[in-house]
Design a protein around this motif. Structure first.
Motif, PDB file in Angstrom:
ATOM      1  N   PHE A 186      -3.612   7.949 -17.687  1.00  0.00           N
ATOM      2  CA  PHE A 186      -4.116   8.461 -16.742  1.00  0.00           C
ATOM      3  C   PHE A 186      -5.079   7.817 -15.708  1.00  0.00           C
ATOM      4  N   PHE A 187      -5.967   7.273 -14.371  1.00  0.00           N
ATOM      5  CA  PHE A 187      -6.455   6.023 -14.166  1.00  0.00           C
ATOM      6  C   PHE A 187      -7.639   7.595 -13.415  1.00  0.00           C
ATOM      7  N   LEU A 188      -8.782   6.854 -13.814  1.00  0.00           N
ATOM      8  CA  LEU A 188     -10.139   7.729 -13.227  1.00  0.00           C
ATOM      9  C   LEU A 188     -10.943   6.153 -12.317  1.00  0.00           C
ATOM     10  N   ARG A 189     -11.129   6.591 -11.060  1.00  0.00           N
ATOM     11  CA  ARG A 189     -11.776   6.031 -10.196  1.00  0.00           C
ATOM     12  C   ARG A 189     -12.573   6.765  -9.614  1.00  0.00           C
ATOM     13  N   ALA A 190     -14.079   5.922  -9.176  1.00  0.00           N
ATOM     14  CA  ALA A 190     -15.286   5.863  -8.789  1.00  0.00           C
ATOM     15  C   ALA A 190     -14.264   6.423  -6.899  1.00  0.00           C
ATOM     16  N   ALA A 191     -14.970   7.468  -6.239  1.00  0.00           N
ATOM     17  CA  ALA A 191     -14.803   7.949  -5.039  1.00  0.00           C
ATOM     18  C   ALA A 191     -15.042   7.025  -3.873  1.00  0.00           C
ATOM     19  N   PRO A 192     -14.456   6.621  -3.176  1.00  0.00           N
ATOM     20  CA  PRO A 192     -13.922   5.397  -2.705  1.00  0.00           C
ATOM     21  C   PRO A 192     -15.554   5.258  -1.357  1.00  0.00           C
TER      22      PRO A 192
END
Length: 119
Positions: free
Chosen positions: A72-78
């Protein structure tokens, strides 16, 4: 086990050692990796692990088969602004989009370097 056949390998570029952390997990235990974004934000205090899974996977009973895991990858909003906490060598602030674009094509100064290589 968190995957159907534990085979994850972590590589430590400082010690040149390979580890297999899944083989030590107990039932209901999980592995959580700090990713490249956390590595950038902490100035390298937390590092994204260098990892992989061998092409051929064999379980403890010597059986080969398909391996299934659920990353599962969690990334900040662009458009989120990322500002590292330390190290004057790093850029002051980047959007997540800028970071991901630069990260995918250039050196990562918060990672361990060996003779100019990007580890």
């Amino acid at each position: 086990s968190p995957s159907t056949m534990p085979a994850l390998e972590l590589w430590n570029p400082k010690t040149l050692q390979r580890q297999t952390p899944e083989s030590y997990l107990k039932e209901h235990e999980w592995l959580v990796f700090a990713g490249e974004t956390l590595g950038f934000l902490t100035g390298g205090a937390l590092l994204a692990p260098i990892h992989g899974v061998p092409a051929k996977v064999e379980n403890a009973d010597g059986c080969t088969g398909r391996r299934c895991s659920a990353p599962f990858f969690l990334r900040a909003a662009p458009e989120a602004k990322l500002s590292p906490l330390t190290d004057a060598e790093l850029p002051k602030t980047l959007t997540c989009r800028e970071f991901m674009t630069k990260h995918s094509v250039g050196l990562r100064p918060w990672r361990v370097r060996r003779e100019g290589a990007d580890w």
